[in-house]
Scaffold this motif. Structure first.
Motif, PDB file in Angstrom:
ATOM      1  N   ARG A  98     -12.029   5.564  -3.838  1.00  0.00           N
ATOM      2  CA  ARG A  98     -11.384   4.335  -4.272  1.00  0.00           C
ATOM      3  C   ARG A  98     -11.267   4.340  -5.788  1.00  0.00           C
ATOM      4  O   ARG A  98     -12.179   4.769  -6.483  1.00  0.00           O
ATOM      5  CB  ARG A  98     -12.207   3.122  -3.824  1.00  0.00           C
TER       6      ARG A  98
ATOM      7  N   GLY B 292     -13.852  -1.757  -2.448  1.00  0.00           N
ATOM      8  CA  GLY B 292     -13.071  -1.440  -3.640  1.00  0.00           C
ATOM      9  C   GLY B 292     -13.792  -1.734  -4.942  1.00  0.00           C
ATOM     10  O   GLY B 292     -14.847  -2.367  -4.962  1.00  0.00           O
TER      11      GLY B 292
ATOM     12  N   LYS C 162      -4.679  -0.277  -7.610  1.00  0.00           N
ATOM     13  CA  LYS C 162      -5.852   0.169  -6.874  1.00  0.00           C
ATOM     14  C   LYS C 162      -5.422   1.110  -5.764  1.00  0.00           C
ATOM     15  O   LYS C 162      -4.311   0.974  -5.221  1.00  0.00           O
ATOM     16  CB  LYS C 162      -6.663  -1.006  -6.310  1.00  0.00           C
TER      17      LYS C 162
ATOM     18  N   GLY D   6      -7.035   3.367  -2.145  1.00  0.00           N
ATOM     19  CA  GLY D   6      -8.144   3.581  -1.222  1.00  0.00           C
ATOM     20  C   GLY D   6      -8.522   2.314  -0.487  1.00  0.00           C
ATOM     21  O   GLY D   6      -8.303   1.201  -0.958  1.00  0.00           O
ATOM     22  N   GLY D   7      -9.083   2.496   0.724  1.00  0.00           N
ATOM     23  CA  GLY D   7      -9.538   1.344   1.484  1.00  0.00           C
ATOM     24  C   GLY D   7      -8.494   0.850   2.469  1.00  0.00           C
ATOM     25  O   GLY D   7      -7.306   1.149   2.359  1.00  0.00           O
TER      26      GLY D   7
ATOM     27  N   ASN E 134      -3.007   0.367  -0.885  1.00  0.00           N
ATOM     28  CA  ASN E 134      -2.832   0.477  -2.324  1.00  0.00           C
ATOM     29  C   ASN E 134      -2.190  -0.779  -2.890  1.00  0.00           C
ATOM     30  O   ASN E 134      -1.554  -1.558  -2.176  1.00  0.00           O
ATOM     31  CB  ASN E 134      -1.982   1.706  -2.649  1.00  0.00           C
TER      32      ASN E 134
END
Lengths: 161, 161, 161, 161, 161, 161
Positions: free
Chosen positions: F26, F112, F149, F151-152, F156
């Protein structure tokens, strides 16, 4: 017979080695309570906005304290908690008003989270005391205890009433 | 009737203004305790070096926690404590072993030190729990309460048994 | 011309000497804000219990951060704050929902509390962001600025709009 | 003969009572050093921007640590420091490169600031070690000692070389 | 030639990226010491309860400091330590009394624990100084150094005497 | 419609359960800025050694704050960050001097790191304010926002200018 595990060969404290323990899902539930005066009970439950706030503040203090446990309790391992949840409940009898505080903590790691749950309910109760002590300093905190834990080699624990 | 003093005009929490309060000598004494199993009691008092250490560690944790009180309890004012002292005492009956923890805190300042004393005994008790929980997770912490306070406009307080 | 006061003879940072400064009453008021989506605004003000809680949590975070200022801002002096108060206000136009956060801090000491007030509103705003970011990550924090300060040798300051 | 003052009647640690001590101006100067390899010395002094930065970072770490002293050293009283200043100096002989770190701390309070100055130079040295350890892990920190203190009932102290 | 790894393209400090490093078992052993007066040595070893306590307190301070390393040393990564153990040893010659402090730290992670071990022995030594400084302020801390490390890409390190 | 995820069944705050979320790489990039007077701009960029230092100090404060995020923002999970990097950039127009602060944070974990990046740039900006406020207290911090951001599960995010 189980031995104190926090002591090294010199008989002194250490943070015990958990490097070989398996990472498993672990949960702990702890409980504390406050014995409050009728006056405090009435103020906290009278529907005024303050009610929510005393508990909201106490709860946040409890959650933040859970994350600080390894900095407060000398031999506690730092653990990345994955969940912290605190619940409140009133228990009233004719001559007693008791606020029950329950905290459930989870992690996936190599050691249990009993201390995190116990620390959370303790600091939560202390915060309620702080917010209400201008009215009555006679409040009593506790009993504070572990209700349940799961996960880890030492197995599960459930308090017998 | 006394009002909750921690709330502002919006009904939200604040750290109350103590700027006009006089600096006076203030003391507070708080107490907590742990109900322990016979096995833990025996280990802690068997003359082995561990005995001193469990209590020594718990006591240091309590002293350090007292100095962190305003970072743990959201509405507590930062106070420069001038003295922190923790005492232990055993109380035994036929079927109960109780470790009594007493903490006395002093300052010269504009607000009381009740929370610092209560926080110290709470964290002290939690640390004993942590050190002994490998033997028995059924320990009970508390009752935790204020024994006495002196100094400040709200006057003295002494717990009536 | 005023010089940077945080540097020593080696041109390196220091915590400037305030030992000769007088202890006076000092106050500071700082402000920050968040630009929020309509959806977040509606959820926060729909009368559900959550509304109070987002702001209550943010406010406690702000108050606790004010007390940690000297541990976050390297050259800040530790100051025993005597009062911290945070207020919220909504400012709505046709296409913008703005939450205004105002914090007032007081002390009696040898240095000002501007940084404490600015830190409080900043962490307060960050906490609102954290609580609402699952709905929309596009929130904008700030502008953040000092509204007013009183006390101390450098005199008073009032922001000119 | 002077006794350990940190122990109470139970022979256990306490934070000694300074409530009756006078508030006076107090200063302390402590020193530490690092013995570094030629390679690290060259990199740190080659005029590259890194030079300033290693020391700048170390210095900030030292200043921030001084403010945390009472949270690190269990029996230290919380003290509102009024000044912290750290200086660097190189001492070179044919086969040794030594970075001398000196910290001067001031307060107006009821107890000395020796521990704050010693903690600052220690953490400052540890930070230099951290920044340079990718090049050579053989650095040696220390000797670390009190150079001088003034103020307080126990009188002044100056190290005799 | 190895470069300082803590600087980014702007020549400024950063916390270096360890995201691609493998999680391996890592250990570090660090050592510090205190040179003490005969009087302090006698008091610490005279069999009085204080002896144990000075070292017990110092040790707890060291263990707690190890867990705070990444909050003290600016570019240190937060690491979940799995074990911390501190040992004491006396080294006496005709005219010197030296307390040797050794700390062993373990983790399973992406970066080494040298700084944690070095921080632990440093704070441990500072605490002994604090407990004994009422008797003699002339104690000398150090040398402080890394004895050994294992694990990680940079390989093992063992100090050559 | 997405719901506030930080509230439990009692409508109170909790630290949401991330135990079932996958560990993925992340990243988050956040930005803040300061609007500064011509006088401050000139001093910071005049080639004097102070220039580097103001930014160096601010940057370290930002990096250290990122590591403290979960202790400042009540519902943030503790995360072991693997990388923190802060960049500075000047943006000048005829009548405005703006210092742009950008922070990039990485982890491999179950949640995150947006809050860590936002906290870093906020504390970084506050530190610049603190270092320069003796010259002019009218500086304005912000806007502060998330740039990107990755990841997760929530996917995005890239800010649209």
């Amino acid at each position: 017979m189980l031995e104190f595990s926090h002591f090294n060969e010199q008989g002194r404290a250490r943070m015990v080695d958990i490097g070989d323990k398996h990472e498993t899902n672990r949960t702990a539930i702890a409980q504390s309570s406050l014995l409050l005066s009728e006056e405090i009970y009435n103020k906290m439950t009278s529907g005024s906005i303050e009610k929510g706030d005393v508990l909201a503040i106490a709860q946040i203090a409890g959650i933040m304290a859970a994350k600080q446990t390894s900095h407060m309790i000398p031999m506690c391992h730092p653990i990345a908690l994955t969940s912290i949840d605190i619940f409140f409940q009133w228990e009233r009898t004719e001559d007693a008003n008791r606020l029950i505080i329950t905290c459930s903590v989870k992690t996936r790691g190599s050691t249990g989270v009993e201390m995190e749950a116990l620390t959370a309910v303790s600091v939560c109760a202390l915060t309620v005391y702080d917010m209400c002590k201008a009215i009555d300093k006679g409040m009593i905190i506790g009993p504070t205890f572990l209700v349940k834990k799961t996960g880890g080699k030492s197995g599960n624990f459930t308090r017998i009433e």
